[in-house]
Design a protein around this motif. Structure first.
Motif, PDB file in Angstrom:
ATOM      1  N   GLU A 195       2.342  11.113  -1.661  1.00  0.00           N
ATOM      2  CA  GLU A 195       0.903  11.288  -1.822  1.00  0.00           C
ATOM      3  C   GLU A 195       0.474  10.538  -3.082  1.00  0.00           C
ATOM      4  OE1 GLU A 195      -0.729  12.578   0.497  1.00  0.00           O
ATOM      5  OE2 GLU A 195       0.713  13.821   1.575  1.00  0.00           O
ATOM      6  N   PRO A 196      -0.802  10.151  -3.158  1.00  0.00           N
ATOM      7  CA  PRO A 196      -1.246   9.381  -4.324  1.00  0.00           C
ATOM      8  C   PRO A 196      -1.262  10.224  -5.602  1.00  0.00           C
ATOM      9  CG  PRO A 196      -3.101   9.900  -2.893  1.00  0.00           C
ATOM     10  CD  PRO A 196      -1.865  10.295  -2.159  1.00  0.00           C
ATOM     11  N   GLU A 197      -0.661   9.676  -6.628  1.00  0.00           N
ATOM     12  CA  GLU A 197      -0.703  10.287  -7.961  1.00  0.00           C
ATOM     13  C   GLU A 197      -1.912   9.765  -8.718  1.00  0.00           C
ATOM     14  OE1 GLU A 197       2.360   9.682 -11.448  1.00  0.00           O
ATOM     15  OE2 GLU A 197       3.198  11.091  -9.978  1.00  0.00           O
ATOM     16  N   SER A 198      -2.201   8.497  -8.508  1.00  0.00           N
ATOM     17  CA  SER A 198      -3.408   7.875  -9.057  1.00  0.00           C
ATOM     18  C   SER A 198      -3.840   6.779  -8.105  1.00  0.00           C
ATOM     19  CB  SER A 198      -3.149   7.302 -10.454  1.00  0.00           C
ATOM     20  OG  SER A 198      -2.168   6.285 -10.406  1.00  0.00           O
ATOM     21  N   LEU A 199      -5.139   6.500  -8.083  1.00  0.00           N
ATOM     22  CA  LEU A 199      -5.651   5.514  -7.138  1.00  0.00           C
ATOM     23  C   LEU A 199      -6.941   4.926  -7.689  1.00  0.00           C
ATOM     24  CD1 LEU A 199      -4.597   4.738  -4.213  1.00  0.00           C
ATOM     25  CD2 LEU A 199      -6.511   6.060  -3.340  1.00  0.00           C
ATOM     26  N   SER A 200      -7.073   3.614  -7.597  1.00  0.00           N
ATOM     27  CA  SER A 200      -8.322   2.948  -7.952  1.00  0.00           C
ATOM     28  C   SER A 200      -8.751   2.075  -6.788  1.00  0.00           C
ATOM     29  CB  SER A 200      -8.159   2.110  -9.218  1.00  0.00           C
ATOM     30  OG  SER A 200      -7.213   1.084  -9.018  1.00  0.00           O
ATOM     31  N   CYS A 201     -10.019   1.715  -6.762  1.00  0.00           N
ATOM     32  CA  CYS A 201     -10.554   0.967  -5.625  1.00  0.00           C
ATOM     33  C   CYS A 201     -11.653   0.034  -6.090  1.00  0.00           C
ATOM     34  CB  CYS A 201     -11.099   1.947  -4.578  1.00  0.00           C
ATOM     35  SG  CYS A 201     -11.886   1.186  -3.139  1.00  0.00           S
ATOM     36  N   VAL A 202     -11.634  -1.176  -5.586  1.00  0.00           N
ATOM     37  CA  VAL A 202     -12.767  -2.085  -5.736  1.00  0.00           C
ATOM     38  C   VAL A 202     -13.250  -2.420  -4.344  1.00  0.00           C
ATOM     39  CG1 VAL A 202     -12.100  -3.050  -7.955  1.00  0.00           C
ATOM     40  CG2 VAL A 202     -11.216  -4.092  -5.869  1.00  0.00           C
TER      41      VAL A 202
END
Length: 330
Positions: A195-202
């Motif tokens: 599962e995502p521990e951290s996530l960024s998005c553009v």
């Protein structure tokens, strides 16, 4: 002889006509019995391969049909939760197109309704019924590529010439992430259990929907932590690929999401200078999805994509939007 599960479809969507209705018709232990549409003309292509198909003039009328055991819902995204709950309340098993919801917290209501009814409800996440994904999971989790370090994926198509498409409209839950991010995000989760521990998005948007997006992040699970990157777009040339990169090998799926449409399903395993390729020509994951759904209804066989799994992908989508920066590529 086991009595077939009688299916009804809510709406005469193009995707249902081209893929899911023929799959229901072809699946063992299933019968395409009814469709709900106010237009007899829209029902005609379905009746061409299912001559005995009953037509109901409304969705409610189909749900009231006591001869229907299960319903498939291919409605626009913003209607999925409402009609999934109505189908369960009507005593029907229900398979709803992805994304089953537009916010992860909505799944709790569906899980509660599922549990109270004793019926099967699931998102139509067909890829996990394809053997290529079970093989990928087996290889990754058995250590065939060593320590998993990075996973990346891409899924793109171009529908700019169809502005009326529901995927290009914000008020129907459109956008590339809702439409195809479920595949690039969920498939990584399915293979690795992370599962995502951290996530960024553009992302780039048009008319309030994302038409290009890249997420990057750190995933954590039973195989440890790995970096992750995925691109989804409704404005790029057709492309799809998923790659799992370890310190002793690489697994690449060349038609991970639309096998037989985009290309033949192939899994390429690279270990040192050795390259082996496994192929699955002609496997129809839509048919397998219907058959596995039926097996779960009849005998309680664990379903490959329960709502609890779906919640994790929905939560990952929520995280992508919450951490998104909108940019211009002009």
């Amino acid at each position: 002889m086991t009595k077939p599960i009688r299916w009804g479809i809510l709406g005469a969507a193009k995707f249902a006509r081209e893929h899911m209705a023929p799959a229901i018709h072809a699946a063992k232990g299933a019968e395409l019995a009814a469709i709900a549409t106010s237009s007899p003309e829209k029902a005609a292509p379905f009746r061409a391969f299912a001559p005995g198909l009953k037509t109901h003039a409304s969705y409610d009328a189909l749900l009231a049909d006591a001869t229907i055991d299960a319903v498939y819902i291919p409605l626009p995204n913003h209607l999925h939760v409402e009609w999934t709950l109505k189908a369960l309340a009507a005593g029907k098993h229900v398979l709803t197109e992805k994304p089953i919801c537009l916010r992860a917290d909505e799944i709790a209501k569906i899980i509660a309704a599922r549990d109270a009814s004793g019926l099967l409800a699931a998102e139509a996440y067909m890829i996990v019924h394809h053997p290529q994904w079970h093989r990928a999971r087996e290889l990754v989790q058995s250590g065939a590529i060593g320590s998993l370090t990075h996973v990346d994926g891409v899924f793109s198509y171009d529908n700019r010439s169809d502005p009326g498409n529901i995927r290009n409209k914000a008020d129907t839950g459109g956008g590339g992430i809702y439409d195809i991010g479920v595949y690039t995000y969920g498939s990584a989760r399915f293979v690795t259990g992370a599962e995502p521990e951290s996530l960024s998005c553009v992302m780039r948007q048009e008319n309030g929907v994302d038409v290009w997006a890249q997420v990057t992040g750190l995933m954590a699970g039973p195989l440890g932590r790995y970096t992750y990157s995925a691109i989804t777009s409704m404005r790029l040339h057709n492309r799809q690929e998923m790659t799992f990169h370890g310190d002793k090998g690489v697994i690449r799926l060349t038609a991970p999401f639309n096998p037989n449409v985009f290309a033949e399903a192939q899994l390429e395993l690279r270990q040192g200078m050795s390259v082996t390729t496994e192929r699955w020509p002609g496997v129809n994951h839509y048919v397998l999805q219907v058959e596995n759904f039926g097996d779960s209804i009849r005998g309680g066989t664990p379903y490959a994509c329960p709502l609890e799994f779906t919640y994790g992908t929905a939560a990952m989508i929520d995280m992508a939007f919450a951490n998104a920066s909108v940019i211009s590529l002009a």
